[in-house]
Structures are given as C-alpha cells and as structure tokens.
Design an enzyme around this catalytic site. Sequence first.
Site, PDB file in Angstrom:
ATOM      1  N   CYS A   8      -4.577  -5.954   3.220  1.00 20.72           N
ATOM      2  CA  CYS A   8      -5.119  -5.079   3.423  1.00 20.72           C
ATOM      3  C   CYS A   8      -5.892  -5.619   1.432  1.00 20.72           C
ATOM      4  CB  CYS A   8      -4.828  -4.360   2.736  1.00 20.72           C
ATOM      5  SG  CYS A   8      -3.214  -3.856   1.770  1.00 20.72           S
ATOM      6  N   VAL A   9      -5.706  -6.186   0.608  1.00 19.57           N
ATOM      7  CA  VAL A   9      -6.460  -6.572  -0.898  1.00 19.57           C
ATOM      8  C   VAL A   9      -6.880  -7.767  -0.880  1.00 19.57           C
ATOM      9  CG1 VAL A   9      -5.477  -4.167  -1.747  1.00 19.57           C
ATOM     10  CG2 VAL A   9      -4.695  -5.751  -2.225  1.00 19.57           C
TER      11      VAL A   9
END
Length: 1061
Positions: free
Chosen positions: A1029-1030
Amino acid sequence: MLPFLGGEHKRRINLGGSSRVASASDLLDSVKAQREARLERKRRQDAAVKVQAWWRGRSQTEKVKDEMRATFRNDVMGITGLRCLVLMGLDEDALGLWSHTVANASREQVYSLALTQHATSWLTLIRRVALLLLTSVSQSPQSAHSASHLKALETFLSPKTAIAVLGAKGQDVTTTIASYLLDNRFYSLVSEAIQRLPETKSKKPLQMSSLVLLSTAPLSIYPTSSPQFGASLSQFLAHIFTIPQLPNRIPLDTLPSFVARIPFTHLQAVAPYADAIVSDTNMEAKAHFVANTSMFFAPHYAKFTQESMAFYLRLMASIFSALPPSIFDPTTHKPAKANAQAQLPAESLAWAYHDNEDRSVPAVAAPSPVFPKIDSKTLTRLQKVPAQQHIDALLNASKNRPKVQEAFVIWVLALVAVWPERREQVLSLVLAATEGRLVRELWKLDVRMGPLGKDGDINAAGVLFDSKNAKYWPSLLFLAELYNQALLTMGDDEFFASAAGPSTASSSAVRNPLALDDVVAFCRQLLNVAFTLYWTEDQALLQRGIGPAGYRWDVVREKITKCLVAIHARDSRKPFIPTDRWLANSSILDMRSFVQAAILEETQLAISDSPDDPSFLSPPSNPSHPAHYSSHHRPSPVHQKSWPRRTIASLSPCLGVLNNIPFSIPFEVRVAIFRQFVALDMLRNGVDSHDRHGSWGPSGWHGRAKVKVRRGMVAQDGFDRLGGGDVDLKKPVEITFVDQWGVEEAGIDGGGVFKEFFTELCREVFDTDRGLWLANKKNELYPNPHAYATEPHSLNWYRFIGRILGKALYDGILVDVAFAGFFLAKWLGKQSFLDDLASLDPDLYKGLIFLKHYQGNPEDLSLNFTIAVDELGVTKNIELVPGGTDIPVTKENRLRYITLVSHYRLSRQIRRQSEAFFEGLSEMIDARWLRMFNQQEVQILIGGVNAPIDLADLRKYTNYGGLYDDEHPIITAFWRVVSQFDHEQKRLLLRFVTSCSRPPLLGFKELVPNFSIRDAGTDANRLPTSSTCVNLLKLPLYTNERVMKEKILQAITSGAGFDLS
C-alpha cells in the site's frame, strides 16, 4: 306657398332661426370626389379608345393575315410564300401546309430557290422557318403536323442532301441553318419536345424516333476540330443526356442509330465548355446525366480514344464533386419512416466500421441536405456506376494509357466522395481487379517520383500548396485510400510476404503489393505530408480551401492520416519500421517549444466554453496559478468530451498532432505531456498535484471523501460507494477499513491505505471468475460478450471499473493487468484488424483465413452473411447485414464477409460493454488525452514499461526509514545482492514491494509513493515483508549477504506480502 301652385323652385326658409354651414373638410371631400369622378370618366374614355384601336388593329391584322394566307397558298414554295410564312409566325395551318409540301417534294424542289437570285433572302428566311417548325414541335410534339415538321427539319439539317443539290455550297447552307438554330435554343427545344411526349412501355410515339435522331444532326455538320462542333456537342450532352429516363424513351429500333451517331472518339472537344455543363445544370439534371451516360457510354468504352476517355472521366468527376454526398444512395430517397427503418441495421454496424471520436457525448444529427426527387428507374441505373462490371470496364480502358489512368484515379476519388456508402465496395473492386498492380504503379511512377512529402523540404507547406504540384495529389490520395483498404483484410502473413515472391498453388490471396522498403518510404512521405498539414499556420485555409480532386484540405489531411494510422497499427503489432522514421523532422520542430505550446493549447481548450469563444486563442494571464481555474471557469464534463479530432486540429495545431498522428512525437515526450495535462486538471479541481492525498488541518483532512470498506467485501463496497458518481475520484479519497466484527481499523490514510484498497479492488474486479471479463491465451482481458454482460447491472459494473482504472491513470498508480489489443483499440476509437481475431478466437481466425485463400468456389461452402452465436447452449444466427440469411458468400463478396465477421466478434459483441467502460474511464481521463497513444502505449501507461529494471534509477529515488539510509552497510549489501538477480527475479522483487512487476515509463521518480526500505528487527531467520500500500520493503538486519539473498528470494517467490508489523 300653396300646395296647388306646384313644385316651382322656391327658396326654403327655416323659421327656426338656425342655419347649416358646410365645414372646410366637407368642401375638400366634395372637391376630391368630383376630381376622381372626372378622372374615372377620362380613364374610361381612354380605355375605350385603346379597345377600339386594338380591335381595329386586330381586324386589320386578321385581314392582312388572310391576304397573306391567300398569297402563301398561291406560292407555297416560292420566295413570296416563304416571306408570308415568316411574317405569320406560329400559324400551325400554314406551317403544316408548308412542311407537308416540303416533305413530299423532291430535294431539287426544296433547294430550288437557293439557286436563284433570291438565294440570300431564301437562306435568311428558311432558317427562321426552321426555328418556327422546331418551336411548334416543342410546344405540341403530338400535333397533326409535327411529323412533317420534323421531316422538313431533317432535310434542312442534312449536309448530304444539300450538297447533292447545291454542291460545295450545300455545306455552308446547312451550317448556317444549324448555327442559327443552335443560337436560338435548338437543344432546349428538342429536349422539351422529348419530355412532353408520353412515356409508354409498349408502342412509342412516332415522333420520338425523329426527335432523337434530330438531336444528333448538328454533330454531323461541323468538322470535329471546329469550335462549333465542341459547342454543339456540349449542348447535346447538357440538354439531351439530362432528360429523365432517356433510355426508356428511345424506341428500340432507333437506339442503334442514336448510339452510332454519338461521337465517342471526340468527346474532348467539349473541354472548353465543361465548366458550363457542371455549373448550368441543377442537381436533378446532374443525377440523370450520370445515369444516362453510364447506360449509353459504358458498353462502348472500347471505342474511346485515350483523350476522349480521359476527358469523359474528368467531366464525370467534376459532376460528382458538384453534388452533395449520398445523393445517389437509394436510402436517401425513401420516405422518412421507411428510411429510418432501413438505416437501423446500418446504424448498429456503424460502431464497428468507423472511428467514433465522440462516444462520450450523445450524437446530434446534422440536418440532412434536401435532395431532388429521383425516380426509381434512374436510381437503379445509378447502381451500375460503382458495380463490378463497370469498374472492370474502366480498368480495362485505362491499361497502358497513362492519361486515362490519371483520370480514372480522379474519377474514383470523386465517386467515393459523393457516394460514401459505396466507398469500401469500389476500393475493394479496384484492388481485386488489379491484384496490386495499380498500387505498385501509383507508387513507383507517381508518388515516389513526386515532390510531395519529401524529407529535407525547408518550405514543406509551400510545396504542398503550390499549384504546380496539384497534379501529384490525386495519385497520392488514391494510393492512400487503396492501401488503407487493402490493410483491412490483409493478414500479417500477406503483409510481410513479398509481392514479387513465388506464388503457391495453395493460395490465391494477393500479397502485399509493396515491398517493405517501399512501405517504409511511402509511410515517411505520408507522415511528412500529414504533419505539415496539421502544423501549418493557416488552419482556416484547410477548412475553406478546395484542394485536390475537389476535396477540402482538411478532408485530404484526414485521408492521409487514416492510411498512416493503419500502417502504424501494423507496425505497432509487428515492428518493421525504424522508430526514428515515425518521428517528425527535428529541423522544423523543437520539442521543448512543442511541449509548452501543447500545454498552453490544452489550457485554452479546457477553459473555453465553446469553439467560438473569443478568448479561446488568447493566452491566460497566469495559467499556472490555481486561482486561474476558479469554479466559474471550469468546463462541464460534457463539454470537455465534446471536441472531435477535426475540430481540435483546426483550433490547436499541437493538439491536432497529438490526437491524430501522435506517433510523430517521441513516446516519452507524450507521456510527459499527459502528466502535465493531468496536473493542470488537478489544479482546475483544486487538488495539489504534489500532495494529491490531501492536507491535514485543525479539523482533519481537507477535501477528501471518506469511504468505509469491509474486509472481504472490497469490490462490492467500492462499487456501492464509488460507483454511483457521488464521489469525485479526481480528488483524494480517504479509505477506512472495517474488520469482520464491524470495527474500524485504526490509522490515518495518508495514501497507503488507499493504495492497499486499490490493489485489492483491482485484483477482485479483474478476476475472470466474476463473469465480467474473459482472458485470451496471453492472459489479456476483454469484456465478456455474453448477453448477461449487457444487462444494466453488468454495464454499471463496467462503468465503475472504467472509473477505477481512470483513477489509476489519473494518479499515476500502476495496475498489473493486461488488456487485449482489440479492446484497447475501442478506447481510442480505432478499428480492429483481421489478425486481432487470432488472439480472441483462433479457430474462427483459421476458418476465415481458409476462406480468404480458398481456390474453389466459395458458394460450395454454403456460407451466408450470418454468424452463429452460442447463448447458454442455444445457438442463434445473427445477420451481419440486413437480409444476410439470403446473401450467399461468393468469390466477389468474401472479403466483405470476412471483414463483417471480424468486426462482429471484435467490436459489435462487446460494443455496449466497451462503451460503458469507456464512459466511466472518460469521467477521469479526457478522451483526447488517450488518443495521444496507441494500444501498446496505453498498456504501458496502465501497467508500466516491460523493460529491464534500472537499479541505479530505483536506488536514486528510494526512501529509507528507521535505522536505514543509503550509506548503511545493510543497504549497501542489499543493493549488491539485488544487482546479482536476473531480470525475472528483479521483476518479482518489484512486484513484491509495489504489487506491479513493471517499472514506470519515466523512471522511478514517477512511482507514487516512492520505493521505500525500513528496518524490521535483527532476527536473521525472519523473511522480509512488504506493505504494497505504501511501496515499502521491511528488511531485517541480515549480517550475511548469502543469507540475505536466500531470504529475499524465498520471500518474493513464496507469495509473502503485507503484514501489520
């Protein structure tokens, strides 16, 4: 006064004491009335005098006429009788008596006065009498005297008869009479007489034969080299061949004589009058001219000389160019209701056959031109103009005759312009009949040797618009049209086969008529021409000016572009042209200036309310300032999608290039322009492109929609909350996950949670098990063509998926999904080719290739214009064209059948699904932005470039957290270990961290968020983990490089991933 005294005039006395006094107005009215009464009496007297004078004159005239009639009857063939006949004018009895006398007299008697001292007077009188006879026939062609009138006219317009009596002087006599008649509407009167005679299927009026043959009389009087011959022939064509249903009027026994008298070998004599024929005839007359000439001329093309044939084709091309498009098509002449019903099937095919530039906005029907009413018989005859037999006859007439071939090229270009519904048919017939010969000749003899589109031209626009080079344009245009048509059904095996190579007995297919080197050179010429036409400063000229073959310059540009795009599509699928040959000439184009101009033009286009907005072409005061894009300047979504390519090209040269021939600009430059366009759009929407996830303030995150999503229900919750259009996906979206117990997970979405949501959402919605997508053998996705995929609920899902993918493109998020090329083509409004079918339905593709190369009679295969479709085990036959069940597949129409089947499978079956998907995508990404790329390039935008991973670039843009920095020993060891990975292992590592195995096209600086590494403890037995997600790699502090390598490889190959540490 006493009553018995009678009624003497006595003055009456009013004893009441009052008197009546007339007012001034009453006196004026009285005077006016008296004046008008006097004038009326005067008018009556004058009228009576005039009537009496007229009556006396009439009586005297009749008396004189009676005297002249008596004198005429006493001297019918004499000079005095002739004078009386002329003075009496249209006296039917006298004209009838004279014409009957002439018809029954010998030729010596007829011309006897020409041998006397009255010869000059006789000639002056006889030509006037001839005009009176012709006028009488024109007004009453079925009168009792019309037959003798016509016989007398034939006598006086026969040089043979006059010469037999008068000798050499007879030719001059006949010429004088003919010239006088031609100067006094000879052919107009003959045409009126023919049209006044009734049309009958059985017995034709006796006068018809005489009139038809009389119309050819002047053609035998003048020498073919004289101006008079050309003038008379032009009038003959303009007045006789524009008669409605002329073939039906001429008696069969007269037809051979009429045709024999048409001077096919001298039609070029009409050249000085060709413009007058085109300009002086109305629309209906032109249509009849085309129908009649095709009926009478086509069977006799073998009699034409090269000059007469070339002129005839150019004349017909001029007439075509003067007519509105579709005037010859039968559907345009049907009643409105029937016409609408007849067009329904064609409308359903339009999406498959043509580029649809503006699919994002409802189509607004342009007002239809008002066509003249053309009878059904004429329309039937017109169908023979683009028919195979006629095309073959013209091609035979043009063999080894360069002038005729040049004229034939112009004729075809004009025909397909006036009859666009037959364009494909005509071009296919020309290709099939010439088997590539014409394509090669046009290239080698005309286009390659011509000056248009040559590299190194400093004044390229000057060369294109120079009138001296006008003769080179038709060949270039026709070659582009022909080759573009050939590419539609030419398989890759044929395209890459040499036309000069050995033929095989197993294949009758026409190979690529051009060698690949010739295609490369031809493509370069087309590119230079197209780029110059888009880049020229005088765009108004392209809209108004008439270019080659009667086309507007913007239409010329469009035809050149279509062929160029078709070649580029082939090269994109299987490269054979060097990359630099697709790029515009760097000597006339500075890329830095081009990028700046494109951004400025996009800014102006986006903030203008309409093309007529006077501020459109004026630069904004400060286009980079966010305040410049206030809400009242923001265009509506509909308006933003309502710019067709031709309009953009006329308003914006840079965007015209990017939307029509984008491949002339390097891909990396176009990607940079695309990102700049997105950044400008973010400014208009109040989003900071450098901080697109929002900003934190006292009251929380500003400008972000908050969406709650349940774990395990990501796709459904995403659809429910983001699919309705209530949330503006162009702005940041804050995602909050809800666990299985309904409790919101802790944390603030700074972009990472959304990335996790987005990754999981894409994994679910593109899952082929959901029924919305199917995958080909290359695992490329395309919409499911099944009927349930077209139901409203399914279409809403496609619309939602389009929005989600648009969000990815908008935010620069890479999605690890691949789409089939023919489906990507739908996004760009491009056609799919036969070879695209191989990836979708290999068996059907093989069958169509077999049919294409079949040497036997295709009718033996019992195929018709239908296609079988299986729906839940039930097979249905779908008609490819109206009435397709009754249309067998033949040798002549099999290419059209192959095209229709390919388009049905590649386009029609997934039309509604694709349109719904594109509708959602267009909410995020303007259609004109996507048109800067082809299918393969769009795939790169979606999922990154399939190229080796540049570790130096990745390291340069990597962020570190915790104990790590770029100089840390563990990080140094990590990059040493990764540099030892092979290409596939590097891709696995990138996928492990970012969820996508391909790097961004413009390098890792475009990866959002940046690739990151942080420490994850000192346990050497622990595997690395990631938070996709990051884009974060959690790397334990391995002290041994061998252990580090083993653990990293184990992690990236085992499918380990996100954890909550």
